[in-house]
Design a protein around this motif. Structure first.
Motif, PDB file in Angstrom:
ATOM      1  N   ALA A 192       5.915   8.312   7.959  1.00 35.40           N
ATOM      2  CA  ALA A 192       6.716   7.229   7.378  1.00 35.40           C
ATOM      3  C   ALA A 192       7.643   6.638   8.446  1.00 35.40           C
ATOM      4  O   ALA A 192       7.760   5.412   8.578  1.00 35.40           O
ATOM      5  CB  ALA A 192       7.518   7.743   6.185  1.00 35.40           C
ATOM      6  N   LEU A 193       8.254   7.499   9.222  1.00 37.23           N
ATOM      7  CA  LEU A 193       9.134   7.039  10.308  1.00 37.23           C
ATOM      8  C   LEU A 193       8.347   6.218  11.330  1.00 37.23           C
ATOM      9  O   LEU A 193       8.791   5.174  11.790  1.00 37.23           O
ATOM     10  CB  LEU A 193       9.754   8.242  11.019  1.00 37.23           C
ATOM     11  N   ALA A 194       7.165   6.702  11.661  1.00 39.99           N
ATOM     12  CA  ALA A 194       6.361   6.041  12.696  1.00 39.99           C
ATOM     13  C   ALA A 194       5.916   4.647  12.268  1.00 39.99           C
ATOM     14  O   ALA A 194       5.754   3.759  13.103  1.00 39.99           O
ATOM     15  CB  ALA A 194       5.136   6.899  13.042  1.00 39.99           C
ATOM     16  N   ILE A 195       5.721   4.452  10.964  1.00 40.82           N
ATOM     17  CA  ILE A 195       5.167   3.162  10.522  1.00 40.82           C
ATOM     18  C   ILE A 195       6.168   2.350   9.696  1.00 40.82           C
ATOM     19  O   ILE A 195       5.817   1.290   9.153  1.00 40.82           O
ATOM     20  CB  ILE A 195       3.851   3.358   9.719  1.00 40.82           C
ATOM     21  N   GLY A 196       7.400   2.824   9.583  1.00 45.72           N
ATOM     22  CA  GLY A 196       8.424   2.060   8.858  1.00 45.72           C
ATOM     23  C   GLY A 196       8.243   2.045   7.353  1.00 45.72           C
ATOM     24  O   GLY A 196       8.498   1.041   6.681  1.00 45.72           O
ATOM     25  N   SER A 223      -3.388   3.706   8.396  1.00 45.84           N
ATOM     26  CA  SER A 223      -2.122   3.008   8.112  1.00 45.84           C
ATOM     27  C   SER A 223      -1.747   2.098   9.275  1.00 45.84           C
ATOM     28  O   SER A 223      -1.296   0.966   9.073  1.00 45.84           O
ATOM     29  CB  SER A 223      -1.003   4.003   7.811  1.00 45.84           C
ATOM     30  N   LYS A 224      -1.976   2.573  10.496  1.00 50.27           N
ATOM     31  CA  LYS A 224      -1.648   1.729  11.654  1.00 50.27           C
ATOM     32  C   LYS A 224      -2.512   0.463  11.679  1.00 50.27           C
ATOM     33  O   LYS A 224      -2.032  -0.629  11.985  1.00 50.27           O
ATOM     34  CB  LYS A 224      -1.797   2.517  12.953  1.00 50.27           C
ATOM     35  N   ALA A 225      -3.792   0.626  11.347  1.00 45.49           N
ATOM     36  CA  ALA A 225      -4.689  -0.533  11.319  1.00 45.49           C
ATOM     37  C   ALA A 225      -4.282  -1.507  10.221  1.00 45.49           C
ATOM     38  O   ALA A 225      -4.313  -2.726  10.401  1.00 45.49           O
ATOM     39  CB  ALA A 225      -6.133  -0.064  11.114  1.00 45.49           C
ATOM     40  N   ILE A 256       0.821  -1.211   0.000  1.00 43.78           N
ATOM     41  CA  ILE A 256       0.000   0.000   0.000  1.00 43.78           C
ATOM     42  C   ILE A 256       0.856   1.263   0.000  1.00 43.78           C
ATOM     43  O   ILE A 256       1.877   1.337   0.695  1.00 43.78           O
ATOM     44  CB  ILE A 256      -0.930  -0.006   1.242  1.00 43.78           C
ATOM     45  N   ALA A 257       0.456   2.231  -0.817  1.00 47.79           N
ATOM     46  CA  ALA A 257       1.054   3.568  -0.739  1.00 47.79           C
ATOM     47  C   ALA A 257      -0.011   4.525  -0.226  1.00 47.79           C
ATOM     48  O   ALA A 257      -1.198   4.389  -0.548  1.00 47.79           O
ATOM     49  CB  ALA A 257       1.566   4.017  -2.103  1.00 47.79           C
ATOM     50  N   LEU A 258       0.427   5.460   0.576  1.00 51.41           N
ATOM     51  CA  LEU A 258      -0.506   6.352   1.256  1.00 51.41           C
ATOM     52  C   LEU A 258      -0.252   7.789   0.794  1.00 51.41           C
ATOM     53  O   LEU A 258       0.847   8.316   0.958  1.00 51.41           O
ATOM     54  CB  LEU A 258      -0.233   6.223   2.760  1.00 51.41           C
ATOM     55  N   HIS A 260      -0.609  -5.737   6.341  1.00 56.35           N
ATOM     56  CA  HIS A 260      -0.467  -5.117   5.023  1.00 56.35           C
ATOM     57  C   HIS A 260       0.612  -4.042   5.057  1.00 56.35           C
ATOM     58  O   HIS A 260       0.449  -3.037   5.744  1.00 56.35           O
ATOM     59  CB  HIS A 260      -1.793  -4.501   4.569  1.00 56.35           C
ATOM     60  N   PRO A 261       1.722  -4.249   4.340  1.00 57.40           N
ATOM     61  CA  PRO A 261       2.813  -3.282   4.417  1.00 57.40           C
ATOM     62  C   PRO A 261       2.458  -1.965   3.725  1.00 57.40           C
ATOM     63  O   PRO A 261       2.004  -1.960   2.587  1.00 57.40           O
ATOM     64  CB  PRO A 261       3.957  -3.983   3.681  1.00 57.40           C
TER      65      PRO A 261
END
Lengths: 253, 253
Positions: free
Chosen positions: B41-45, B16-18, B3-5, B24-25
């Motif tokens: 991006a940092l928070a979710i890698g 994104s966290k869910a 997934i791209a956000l 799902h990356p």
């Protein structure tokens, strides 16, 4: 304290049950609608009386929990021989309507009561006003047994508390109803809105509501607001409400 | 699904966290505000990208979670070479704004999101719309992993859901704020209103709100309404709101 209850509606019902739980006998119930007095009296083990004139001289506290515009009239019917403290439970009625009595006051519970829904009185803020220091002490003692949140408030403060409660409770519930109505028209289940209602209230329990306002109005998102107004074509009254509330949000953000 | 956000606001953050929780990356994050993309991006890698043009061809799903009026423009910048399904998350935006893409749809979470407040996505109603049956199946599978409450809704239904949510959440929170404001002016603590807010929402979780309306308007208690309007002297905007909402309650009772 032996208590007589004038009124048998939602407030009278919940208050009397809380009083009995704490060991205060409710000895008499009167209501303008005879059957309501009989029903409540049966439910709580009190006598029902057909007339305020039948009030027992044993009553140490008379609680008037009737419609606001009937309080003064009901209070006038209490026999002059009664030595009881007389209180009403209304947010919007000044204590002064009871000034014909010797000892009087107000015991205003800031909560919404429906007969079918149990309420834990411990959590209900109770606002007190009294005609004299002795009465204040007596009412204070009683109120503190009912609730952990007892506070003095004069008639002006109580009126503002009531107005604030109308916005935060009655108007809020009406907006839930509007949601219910809009969803029904689209054959959508009201359950779909419930998580949002729960989360919105949850937030207000933790944060200052003014600090967590969301939605198109606070974002000044005119495009979305116009789409919503268009979606409400056919509901001119809801369009007007939508505009009024949105404008008020914009003004305060 | 990789997934791209596109977007790094409240919805993007919680969604994104869910997604990551369910395996799902999220591989890329872009935001109009560069720093927000870097932070999320940092928070979710994930990687942050400076331009939508840098979108990876590996992305199978592109989620656009930006301001409603920016969705169409952001969608147009997605490289034509991308084979990803493109969805937006907006209640008030028609799916048709994405029609330049091959496979597209909408994934609308009906909840209020604040960055600081955690949300359990399992309970969040998710409304789906898709450009074609295959896309619908793929989005349905993904959505069902995120939430137990997934439902199809076309753009017209979604718009009404959003309007209903504005009444039941945004407007409701504003009315909590008005309560907060009125109490502050009387040096009263907002905590005093919180049990009432909690109880009012609790009732709406169990009953149809239209069946549990309380307050002076539904009782046609003109005397109390007039006292409230008088108490709001000095707040002409609140008087106007009080009148509008009360009239609407009277009309519907």
């Amino acid at each position: 304290m032996k208590i007589a209850l004038l009124g048998a509606g939602n407030v009278a019902t919940h208050l009397s049950k809380a009083l009995i739980k704490k060991g205060h006998p409710v000895i008499q119930v009167w209501s303008n609608t005879r059957q309501n007095a009989v029903d409540l009296a049966l439910a709580i083990g009190a006598d029902s009386i057909a007339s305020v004139l039948d009030l027992s001289l044993d009553a140490e506290l008379v609680i008037i929990a009737v419609k606001d515009d009937a309080i003064e009239e009901v209070a006038k019917q209490i026999p002059a021989t009664s030595k009881a403290i007389v209180v009403h439970t209304s947010g919007s009625t000044a204590m002064a309507v009871l000034r014909g009595r010797t000892h009087y006051g107000v015991l205003y519970p800031l909560q919404t009561f429906s007969k079918a829904v149990d309420v834990d009185f411990d959590d209900v803020p109770l606002f007190l006003e009294a005609s004299d220091p002795n009465t204040e002490i007596k009412l204070s003692e009683l109120a503190s047994q009912l609730s952990a949140r007892v506070q003095l408030a004069d008639s002006a403060q109580r009126l503002i508390l009531h107005v604030a409660a109308v916005f935060a409770c009655n108007f809020t519930n009406h907006f839930y109803s509007i949601g219910e109505h809009l969803l029904k028209q689209q054959n959508l289940d009201f359950n779909l809105l419930r998580p949002l209602i729960a989360e919105t209230a949850e937030k207000a329990l933790k944060y200052a509501p003014s600090s967590v306002q969301t939605g198109p109005a606070v974002r000044l998102d005119v495009q979305t607001m116009n789409k919503h107004l268009e979606a409400l074509t056919g509901h001119p009254d809801l369009q007007e409400l939508y505009r009024s509330v949105s404008q008020n949000i914009v003004k305060n953000c």
